[in-house]
Design a protein around this motif. Structure first.
Motif, mmCIF file in Angstrom:
data_model
loop_
_atom_site.group_PDB
_atom_site.id
_atom_site.type_symbol
_atom_site.label_atom_id
_atom_site.label_comp_id
_atom_site.label_asym_id
_atom_site.label_seq_id
_atom_site.Cartn_x
_atom_site.Cartn_y
_atom_site.Cartn_z
ATOM 1 N N ARG A 1 0.204 -8.350 8.875
ATOM 2 C CA ARG A 1 -0.390 -8.093 7.559
ATOM 3 C C ARG A 1 -1.244 -6.853 7.630
ATOM 4 N N TYR A 2 -1.653 -6.369 6.448
ATOM 5 C CA TYR A 2 -2.660 -5.299 6.429
ATOM 6 C C TYR A 2 -3.957 -5.871 6.979
ATOM 7 N N SER A 3 -4.814 -4.967 7.397
ATOM 8 C CA SER A 3 -6.129 -5.394 7.852
ATOM 9 C C SER A 3 -6.821 -6.163 6.715
ATOM 10 N N TYR A 4 -7.619 -7.135 7.100
ATOM 11 C CA TYR A 4 -8.243 -8.022 6.125
ATOM 12 C C TYR A 4 -9.019 -7.258 5.041
ATOM 13 N N ASP A 5 -9.773 -6.238 5.455
ATOM 14 C CA ASP A 5 -10.596 -5.520 4.468
ATOM 15 C C ASP A 5 -9.725 -4.772 3.452
ATOM 16 N N LEU A 6 -8.587 -4.264 3.899
ATOM 17 C CA LEU A 6 -7.689 -3.595 2.946
ATOM 18 C C LEU A 6 -7.060 -4.622 2.008
ATOM 19 N N ARG A 7 -6.684 -5.766 2.569
ATOM 20 C CA ARG A 7 -6.107 -6.828 1.716
ATOM 21 C C ARG A 7 -7.088 -7.224 0.636
ATOM 22 N N THR B 1 -9.608 -16.412 2.765
ATOM 23 C CA THR B 1 -9.393 -15.290 1.856
ATOM 24 C C THR B 1 -9.659 -15.725 0.425
ATOM 25 N N GLU C 1 -9.527 -5.513 -0.551
ATOM 26 C CA GLU C 1 -9.681 -4.415 -1.523
ATOM 27 C C GLU C 1 -8.538 -4.453 -2.540
ATOM 28 N N TRP D 1 0.849 -1.193 0.000
ATOM 29 C CA TRP D 1 0.000 0.000 0.000
ATOM 30 C C TRP D 1 0.886 1.246 0.000
#
Ligand code: SF4
Lengths: 260, 366
Positions: free
Chosen positions: B308-314, B343, B316, B242
């Motif tokens: 990791r990035y937050s799940y919702d960002l991943r 996922t 996206e 990101w």
């Protein structure tokens, strides 16, 4: 414990140097111990016998004089030893640290040097909580630790637990490296210190978590809260009910809801 | 060219035992007087946790020796709860002469020398002993703890391996690289079972995070040269990172790949978002501070303990790349390495075992 051939002196010995270190908890040895004209535990009352252990391996002597030390104490001991010319080179730190259940390498050495310079209030917290090298390692990313020293002093008054303190250190380091004004990182009365720093460190996630709308329609007796669990947001549901009959009625109605 | 190699390393040490091996002789030719032949290991070798400074230094000190252990290991992604492909890893050395901010070697290596093993013939003998697997779809990758090709113009291991794999048409050989160094093997006769794969990111990420690697366009141009010689090509858009305007950057990347390659020319394409072991964070922060998008990242512990990035960002980010590819052509096959089955289901609607072209890759090896 090593057994030594002892030379005990009661008379004054001139030219003795004192190691400027006192363990924070307790000193293992009740006698004053000398190694090649260095009094290792000068905090022990002068009236006690002076034992000369110069013939012994200094890392063994240090261990037997001080016993198990916290990491903060090891760092302070290391710093004190470096201040006596030529002394540090004579001590096998890998051996000494092995007896302290710790690995000695360049990384630990650098950390010891840095930790010994941290403010006393922070060191008191770190010693009390038995902070490990891993807990304190994040600080090594900051070139000039004097910059964060005022912030670290707050550990005494805030008294976080070891795990929370570790997270606070991590956040402070990130925020300092991101050029946040140091005063903005101080604890305040509005929120817990960790919460405040977390929000400053993760603005994007905090904003996203807030905007996660509750699309579904829930009956009034149900309250839904978003809660972060690691890398995911989970929903916490609360059901308000008066008695078991009321509960089964409400659960029954919930199970009929279309989106479940 | 010799000059460029010589500038890369401050020290080149060769174990006396291997000094007459073809690999050592090639290093001697390139590095000349810079080489020191030593008995056994370097005197100053460290085999403990490295400081940030020692890790950086380890990229500039090269040591050639033989490997005495087992060459073949199963892919690190192969454990419960994580979906991953059937994959054998061949390590012909460790450490890397490039320097990516997120490189997992930072939490893994405990030697202050980049090491190259000269006894590739022993690795091939080990491979040849897997007779029972001869007719199975085995994949062997060489880029786990050392880049497959960044030193290949000197080692020429690619040529030896391609030649060996000619006799194993069911097996696939995969080179994984962030370099553009492919010309040394383009003339090799091969069986179509060599995959040259690039870990690729948009220029904004390469410039900021992947120090010393080939540029975006150099990597794509190298991939074109391989394709033109009949080699299979694969891209790993991994780790997706990101950064401000990430959509523009990744759109450019997808569009560029789609313009230069057809889905048929790139049978597998994987996507993964940034992930790393928590212990790695200290080393990354000490070495790259907050200039790095990786250190700026808002990361959280996943079920496997990695940050990791937050799940919702991943999700996206995955959705964005997947949609962009599928808009170019529905024929693009994309899979996610190192992601949980959940996922997969959320992004594709099923686990990797249901993705037809990938089914073969996800068969357990018996
Ligand atoms: S190219 Fe790969 S191995 Fe080399 S530094 Fe980058 S991530 Fe690490």
């Amino acid at each position: 414990m090593t057994w030594y051939a002892l030379s005990v002196f009661f008379a004054d010995k001139s030219d003795l140097i004192s190691l400027n270190f006192a363990p924070r908890s307790h000193c293992f040895s009740q006698a004053r111990v000398e190694w090649n004209d260095i009094v290792l535990n000068s905090q022990v009352c002068e009236s006690k016998a002076l034992v000369d252990l110069s013939a012994e391996e200094p890392s063994d002597v240090l261990f037997d004089v001080f016993g198990d030390l916290s990491f903060v104490e090891i760092a302070e001991l290391y710093a004190a030893c470096t201040k006596i010319s030529g002394f540090i080179q004579k001590i096998s730190w890998p051996l000494f640290c092995q007896r302290q259940d710790m690995q000695w390498n360049e990384k630990t050495e650098q950390l010891c040097e840095a930790v010994a310079q941290l403010p006393p209030k922070f060191l008191a917290w770190a010693h009390k909580k038995q902070a490990s090298p891993r807990d304190l390692q994040p600080l090594m990313a900051i070139k000039d630790l004097a910059v964060v020293s005022p912030l670290l002093e707050h550990f005494e008054s805030q008294a976080p637990s070891r795990s929370q303190g570790k997270m606070i250190i991590d956040l402070l380091v990130d925020l300092t490296l991101s050029n946040h004004d140091q005063t903005s990182l101080e604890p305040d009365k509005q929120s817990a210190w960790y919460d405040k720093l977390y929000k400053m460190r993760n603005p994007m996630t905090v904003a996203r978590d807030k905007t996660l709308r509750e699309d579904e329609q829930w009956p009034q007796y149900v309250q839904i809260h978003n809660q972060r669990q690691g890398d995911r947001i989970v929903k916490k549901m609360q059901i308000l009910y008066s008695d078991n009959k009321d509960l089964s009625k409400k659960l029954g109605r919930l199970s009929e809801m279309e989106h479940l | 060219m010799k000059n460029l190699w010589q500038k890369k390393f401050e020290k080149v040490l060769i174990d006396d035992k291997v000094k007459d091996s073809p690999t050592a002789l090639r290093f001697l030719e390139v590095f000349g007087e810079q080489v020191e032949i030593i008995e056994g290991e370097p005197k100053d070798i460290q085999k403990k946790e490295l400081s940030a400074g020692q890790f950086t230094q380890s990229k500039k000190q090269l040591y050639l020796t033989e490997f005495k252990g087992q060459f073949f290991k199963k892919c690190p992604g192969f454990h419960k709860g994580l979906a991953c492909c059937n994959y054998f890893v061949l390590n012909l050395g460790f450490q890397c002469d490039m320097d990516c901010s997120y490189c997992y070697l930072q939490s893994f290596l405990n030697s202050n020398y980049m090491t190259v093993y000269t006894n590739i013939e022993d690795a091939l003998a080990e491979l040849a002993s897997f007779e029972s697997l001869k007719d199975q779809p085995v994949r062997v990758g060489t880029g786990e703890v050392i880049d497959s090709l960044s030193l290949d113009p000197i080692t020429l291991y690619s040529r030896t391996l391609i030649d060996f794999f000619k006799d194993y048409p069911q097996w696939k050989l995969e080179f994984k690289t962030k370099s553009a160094l492919v010309d040394q093997f383009l003339d090799c006769e091969h069986n179509g079972n060599t995959i040259v794969s690039w870990s690729i990111n948009p220029p904004a990420v390469i410039d900021n995070e992947e120090h010393g690697t080939a540029t975006f366009h150099e990597r794509l141009a190298a991939a074109e040269r391989c394709r033109d010689k009949g080699f299979q090509i694969s891209f790993h858009i991994d780790p997706m990172i990101w950064h401000p305007n990430w959509q523009d950057s990744y759109a450019l990347l997808v569009d560029e790949i789609c313009q230069r390659f057809s889905p048929q020319e790139v049978p597998t394409l994987s996507v993964g978002t940034l992930r790393f072991q928590p212990e790695q964070k200290n080393m990354m922060r000490e070495r790259f501070a907050m200039d790095s998008f990786v250190n700026q990242a808002e990361t959280f512990k996943g079920k496997d303990g990695k940050l990791r990035y937050s799940y919702d960002l991943r999700k996206e980010m995955y959705d964005f790349v997947l949609t962009r590819f599928k808009n170019h052509s529905p024929a693009w096959r994309i899979f996610m390495c190192m992601e949980s089955p959940e996922t997969w289901v959320d992004t594709f609607g099923h686990t990797p075992h249901h993705e037809k072209p990938l089914k073969e890759l996800f068969q357990p090896i018996r």
